[in-house]
Scaffold this motif. Sequence first.
Motif, PDB file in Angstrom:
ATOM      1  N   ALA A   1      46.294  49.506  40.058  1.00 19.80           N
ATOM      2  CA  ALA A   1      45.174  49.705  39.168  1.00 19.80           C
ATOM      3  C   ALA A   1      45.639  50.186  37.805  1.00 19.80           C
ATOM      4  O   ALA A   1      44.950  49.968  36.815  1.00 19.80           O
ATOM      5  CB  ALA A   1      44.194  50.695  39.782  1.00 19.80           C
ATOM      6  N   SER A   2      46.802  50.829  37.727  1.00 18.13           N
ATOM      7  CA  SER A   2      47.207  51.478  36.479  1.00 18.13           C
ATOM      8  C   SER A   2      47.344  50.516  35.309  1.00 18.13           C
ATOM      9  O   SER A   2      47.159  50.904  34.173  1.00 18.13           O
ATOM     10  CB  SER A   2      48.510  52.243  36.670  1.00 18.13           C
ATOM     11  N   GLY A   3      47.634  49.266  35.548  1.00 13.35           N
ATOM     12  CA  GLY A   3      47.757  48.305  34.460  1.00 13.35           C
ATOM     13  C   GLY A   3      46.463  47.604  34.127  1.00 13.35           C
ATOM     14  O   GLY A   3      46.449  46.707  33.289  1.00 13.35           O
ATOM     15  N   PHE A   4      45.364  47.993  34.774  1.00 13.07           N
ATOM     16  CA  PHE A   4      44.113  47.265  34.587  1.00 13.07           C
ATOM     17  C   PHE A   4      42.894  48.145  34.331  1.00 13.07           C
ATOM     18  O   PHE A   4      41.884  47.656  33.859  1.00 13.07           O
ATOM     19  CB  PHE A   4      43.831  46.386  35.812  1.00 13.07           C
ATOM     20  N   VAL A   5      42.963  49.433  34.673  1.00 14.54           N
ATOM     21  CA  VAL A   5      41.783  50.291  34.510  1.00 14.54           C
ATOM     22  C   VAL A   5      42.060  51.385  33.479  1.00 14.54           C
ATOM     23  O   VAL A   5      43.204  51.782  33.263  1.00 14.54           O
ATOM     24  CB  VAL A   5      41.338  50.936  35.849  1.00 14.54           C
TER      25      VAL A   5
END
Length: 188
Positions: A1-5
């Motif tokens: 999720a860290s690269g998208f949220v």
Amino acid sequence: ASGFVNPTGALAIGIAAGVVCFWSATSLKKALGYDDSLDAFGVHGVGGFLGAILTGVFAVEAIGGDGKKGLIDGNAGQVLTQLWGCLVTMAWCAVVTFIILKVIDADRVYVADILTRLAATPFATQEGTLYPLLSKLRREELLDYDWVESDQGPPRKYYKLTDKGSARLDDLAAYWAQLNTTLENLGR
């Protein structure tokens, strides 16, 4: 999720995962009666599944890049894509478990033998993946092992199915046959 949220989405995912992981590691484990002393399923299985789905909810194009957006950014289909990915992963794990049981059922085997048999298939794997799976299957009492002296070094661990493992393999084989028949009939 860290690269998208964004941080707000990450916080929401973290809070939801914390609550759900706690519930699954305590209440769900007790209700289903499974043995998981390290709560790997409750934390990594359930929490990972939830986190993957929520990534599809909270992904934003400003973080992930062009076209990489989730539900809150107007792309409800991303939630379904994430769900599909989770379900395919679960199916893949079930198939690999079936294959490992099948290989061990054929003969008492050493890990290197299992890796060699899988190497020429689409299910080739490595020791780092295989050992945790073998440990899980042993905790579930589906297989056991014997230490056997070796002329080429230290004793080796040879795996074999237990009666419970043979019964599970028979159940999986019957299910696989039924699934195959169903798929063949759908194609007619």
